[in-house]
Design an enzyme around this catalytic site. Structure first.
Site, PDB file in Angstrom:
ATOM      1  N   LYS A 133      31.870  46.213  45.632  1.00 34.49           N
ATOM      2  CA  LYS A 133      32.732  45.771  44.530  1.00 34.49           C
ATOM      3  C   LYS A 133      31.871  45.746  43.269  1.00 34.49           C
ATOM      4  CE  LYS A 133      36.959  43.796  44.022  1.00 34.49           C
ATOM      5  NZ  LYS A 133      38.213  44.049  44.693  1.00 34.49           N
TER       6      LYS A 133
ATOM      7  N   GLY B  97      50.214  33.625  39.657  1.00 30.16           N
ATOM      8  CA  GLY B  97      49.640  34.866  39.125  1.00 30.16           C
ATOM      9  C   GLY B  97      50.656  35.987  39.293  1.00 30.16           C
TER      10      GLY B  97
ATOM     11  N   GLY C 260      50.709  39.127  37.918  1.00 33.68           N
ATOM     12  CA  GLY C 260      50.188  40.369  37.339  1.00 33.68           C
ATOM     13  C   GLY C 260      50.735  41.560  38.112  1.00 33.68           C
ATOM     14  N   HIS C 261      49.909  42.579  38.258  1.00 32.91           N
ATOM     15  CA  HIS C 261      50.334  43.814  38.931  1.00 32.91           C
ATOM     16  C   HIS C 261      50.893  43.536  40.322  1.00 32.91           C
ATOM     17  CE1 HIS C 261      47.349  45.664  36.042  1.00 32.91           C
ATOM     18  NE2 HIS C 261      48.409  46.413  35.866  1.00 32.91           N
ATOM     19  N   VAL C 262      50.158  42.752  41.118  1.00 36.46           N
ATOM     20  CA  VAL C 262      50.581  42.503  42.498  1.00 36.46           C
ATOM     21  C   VAL C 262      51.657  41.413  42.539  1.00 36.46           C
ATOM     22  CG1 VAL C 262      49.836  41.865  44.816  1.00 36.46           C
ATOM     23  CG2 VAL C 262      48.278  43.119  43.330  1.00 36.46           C
TER      24      VAL C 262
HETATM   25  N1  LIG Z   1      45.642  45.224  42.568  1.00 38.04           N
HETATM   26  C1  LIG Z   1      45.457  45.380  43.845  1.00 38.04           C
HETATM   27  O1  LIG Z   1      45.876  46.373  44.465  1.00 38.04           O
HETATM   28  C2  LIG Z   1      44.761  44.289  44.630  1.00 38.04           C
HETATM   29  C3  LIG Z   1      44.359  44.557  45.949  1.00 38.04           C
HETATM   30  C4  LIG Z   1      43.776  43.535  46.702  1.00 38.04           C
HETATM   31  C5  LIG Z   1      43.562  42.294  46.124  1.00 38.04           C
HETATM   32  N2  LIG Z   1      43.938  42.070  44.835  1.00 38.04           N
HETATM   33  C6  LIG Z   1      43.699  40.754  44.269  1.00 38.04           C
HETATM   34  O2  LIG Z   1      44.947  40.171  43.894  1.00 38.04           O
HETATM   35  C7  LIG Z   1      44.782  39.357  42.731  1.00 38.04           C
HETATM   36  C8  LIG Z   1      45.723  39.838  41.631  1.00 38.04           C
HETATM   37  O3  LIG Z   1      45.442  41.200  41.319  1.00 38.04           O
HETATM   38  P1  LIG Z   1      46.251  41.965  40.172  1.00 38.04           P
HETATM   39  O4  LIG Z   1      45.861  43.397  40.281  1.00 38.04           O
HETATM   40  O5  LIG Z   1      47.691  41.585  40.252  1.00 38.04           O
HETATM   41  O6  LIG Z   1      45.594  41.339  38.885  1.00 38.04           O
HETATM   42  P2  LIG Z   1      46.233  41.202  37.411  1.00 38.04           P
HETATM   43  O7  LIG Z   1      45.099  41.073  36.470  1.00 38.04           O
HETATM   44  O8  LIG Z   1      47.240  42.278  37.160  1.00 38.04           O
HETATM   45  O9  LIG Z   1      47.024  39.817  37.497  1.00 38.04           O
HETATM   46  C9  LIG Z   1      46.414  38.586  37.597  1.00 38.04           C
HETATM   47  C10 LIG Z   1      47.396  37.571  37.009  1.00 38.04           C
HETATM   48  O10 LIG Z   1      46.896  36.258  37.288  1.00 38.04           O
HETATM   49  C11 LIG Z   1      47.028  35.482  36.103  1.00 38.04           C
HETATM   50  N3  LIG Z   1      46.053  34.388  36.160  1.00 38.04           N
HETATM   51  C12 LIG Z   1      44.714  34.416  35.925  1.00 38.04           C
HETATM   52  N4  LIG Z   1      44.178  33.193  36.108  1.00 38.04           N
HETATM   53  C13 LIG Z   1      45.202  32.375  36.455  1.00 38.04           C
HETATM   54  C14 LIG Z   1      45.299  31.005  36.778  1.00 38.04           C
HETATM   55  N5  LIG Z   1      44.227  30.210  36.768  1.00 38.04           N
HETATM   56  N6  LIG Z   1      46.518  30.497  37.099  1.00 38.04           N
HETATM   57  C15 LIG Z   1      47.614  31.281  37.111  1.00 38.04           C
HETATM   58  N7  LIG Z   1      47.584  32.601  36.814  1.00 38.04           N
HETATM   59  C16 LIG Z   1      46.394  33.133  36.496  1.00 38.04           C
HETATM   60  C17 LIG Z   1      46.820  36.444  34.961  1.00 38.04           C
HETATM   61  O11 LIG Z   1      47.362  35.963  33.765  1.00 38.04           O
HETATM   62  C18 LIG Z   1      47.570  37.683  35.491  1.00 38.04           C
HETATM   63  O12 LIG Z   1      48.938  37.650  35.152  1.00 38.04           O
HETATM   64  C19 LIG Z   1      43.293  39.445  42.381  1.00 38.04           C
HETATM   65  O13 LIG Z   1      42.603  38.387  42.977  1.00 38.04           O
HETATM   66  C20 LIG Z   1      42.852  40.761  43.015  1.00 38.04           C
HETATM   67  O14 LIG Z   1      41.477  40.771  43.327  1.00 38.04           O
HETATM   68  C21 LIG Z   1      44.533  43.032  44.079  1.00 38.04           C
END
Ligand SMILES: NC(=O)c1ccc[n+]([C@@H]2O[C@H](COP(=O)([O-])OP(=O)(O)OC[C@H]3O[C@@H](n4cnc5c(N)ncnc54)[C@H](O)[C@@H]3O)[C@@H](O)[C@H]2O)c1
Length: 366
Positions: A94, A194, A196-198
């Site tokens: 990572k 949270g 975001g994307h996921v």
């Molecule tokens: N994108 C993937 O395919 C993937 C795969 C495996 C794991 N993950 C994990 O899933 C999580 C989310 O990934 P993502 O791609 O959706 O990220 P992202 O950046 O698109 O979304 C993260 C969201 O969390 C919010 N956030 C940040 N701190 C916060 C808090 N303290 N309280 C509430 N909300 C908060 C942000 O504002 C944002 O909307 C991460 O931990 C990432 O490592 C993602």
């Protein structure tokens, strides 16, 4: 430039890298610095027994370099076990880039980061994580082939987040089946932290199934947007106090910690965030004692890595979906194994993953 000798001595005493609590016999840790673009990045390569270390790049405004290193070490270790338990021939790695993705991410910085990735000759393969988009991976692709998650128009498998969300949904259903006797989430109260994307894609699956969804995020405009789009409720109080059936951490890691663990009322925890347990031993055990079913993060959020692995192995969407749906069966199996062996669900998952790595190591020696 004058070096602060005292500070340097202090650093030596604290064993800043190999002595970190999160250092777990990592094979290699690479510090990347480029004055012109302002790039400061750390690449953690935890284990390459099963294959090249694959894991996304996170860009985050860390409070300190220690936090960034700690995150790189914890996240890369998690990737080792994620790929191992999912049956992929990949190791764990990572990268973290220190900085604000909204204001400090430039094409030049991403290209320079790509050059550092390239210098590792494929031992580490990158992808997107928090603070990164498919377009950023396209820029990295200009300087190195050791990147996945690039645009479909450029021959990649595209954004992994929707598949990650689908896998989390599968894992959540399996955990619900185990705890509530049915995997139907219709009428179940779910808090997604949270969006975001996921998180947003997970909200879509949940609302389609009739779950009662609450959302929490630090970004008010995202909350308004997602609430309006899916008709879900914005949870304004502290999410750990929510009276819900299921808590889905989808923001950053370590949200299950000494501060929060006794307040959580949900009976199931299943989310996308990596490293949800601040301490995988004590917090895993406390959840078990409290009768809260914890679906191990690295097991149920593997959809994204399955998606990017398709780019390397050349399999298509159907196989991606099949492998991701299998997260349901694996989760159920792990939850039952944990109960039978009276260990935490996290340890049950770790044990199986470690076994696969040990077996391969033995095979490689013969
Ligand atoms: N994108 C993937 O395919 C993937 C795969 C495996 C794991 N993950 C994990 O899933 C999580 C989310 O990934 P993502 O791609 O959706 O990220 P992202 O950046 O698109 O979304 C993260 C969201 O969390 C919010 N956030 C940040 N701190 C916060 C808090 N303290 N309280 C509430 N909300 C908060 C942000 O504002 C944002 O909307 C991460 O931990 C990432 O490592 C993602």
């Amino acid at each position: 430039m004058q070096v602060d000798v005292l500070a340097a001595d202090d650093l030596k005493k604290t064993a800043p890298v190999f002595g970190q609590l999160s250092f777990d016999n990592h094979e290699q840790v690479v510090f990347c610095n480029d004055k012109d673009t302002g790039l400061k990045a750390i690449i953690g390569i935890h284990n390459t027994v099963l294959g090249p270390a694959l894991g996304g790049t996170r860009m985050w405004n860390y409070n300190s370099e220690w936090d960034a290193l700690n995150d790189a070490l914890r996240l890369s270790r998690g990737m080792t076990f994620k790929s191992a338990i999912t049956g992929l021939n990949l190791g764990g790695g990572k990268a973290v880039i220190i900085g604000d993705a909204k204001t400090q991410k430039t094409p030049e910085l991403m290209r320079k980061f790509g050059e550092f990735v390239h210098s590792l000759s494929g031992k580490y393969i990158t992808a997107e994580d928090v603070g990164m988009d498919t377009e950023d991976m396209d820029i990295v692709r200009e300087v190195t082939p050791y990147v996945t998650g690039i645009s479909e128009s450029k021959g990649g498998a595209g954004n992994p987040s929707p598949i990650t969300a689908y896998g989390v949904f599968m894992g959540m259903k399996a955990a619900a089946k185990y705890k509530f006797g049915s995997d139907d989430l219709d009428g179940k109260k779910v808090l997604v932290q949270g969006i975001g994307h996921v998180g947003e894609a997970l909200v879509e699956h949940l609302t389609n199934e009739g779950a009662i969804v609450f959302i929490s995020d630090i970004n008010p405009s995202r909350l308004e947007e997602v609430s309006a789009k899916y008709g879900v409720t914005i949870y304004t109080e502290d999410p750990y106090d929510a009276e819900v059936d299921i808590y889905a951490p989808c923001a950053l890691g370590a949200t299950i910690n000494n501060e929060t663990i006794h307040r959580i009322k949900a009976k199931v925890i299943a989310g996308a965030a990596n490293n949800q347990l601040q301490n995988e031993n004590t917090h895993g055990l406390l959840l078990q004692e409290r009768g809260i079913v914890y679906a191990p993060d690295f097991l149920i959020n593997a959809g994204g890595i399955i998606n990017v692995y398709a780019e390397l192995e050349g399999y298509g969407k159907q196989e991606i979906i099949r492998k991701t749906e299998n997260i349901y069966n694996t989760t159920l199996e792990i939850l039952k194994t944990a109960e039978a062996q009276a260990i935490t669900t996290h340890h049950a998952a770790l044990k199986i993953a470690q076994q696969r790595i040990d077996d391969r190591k033995r095979e490689n020696l013969n």
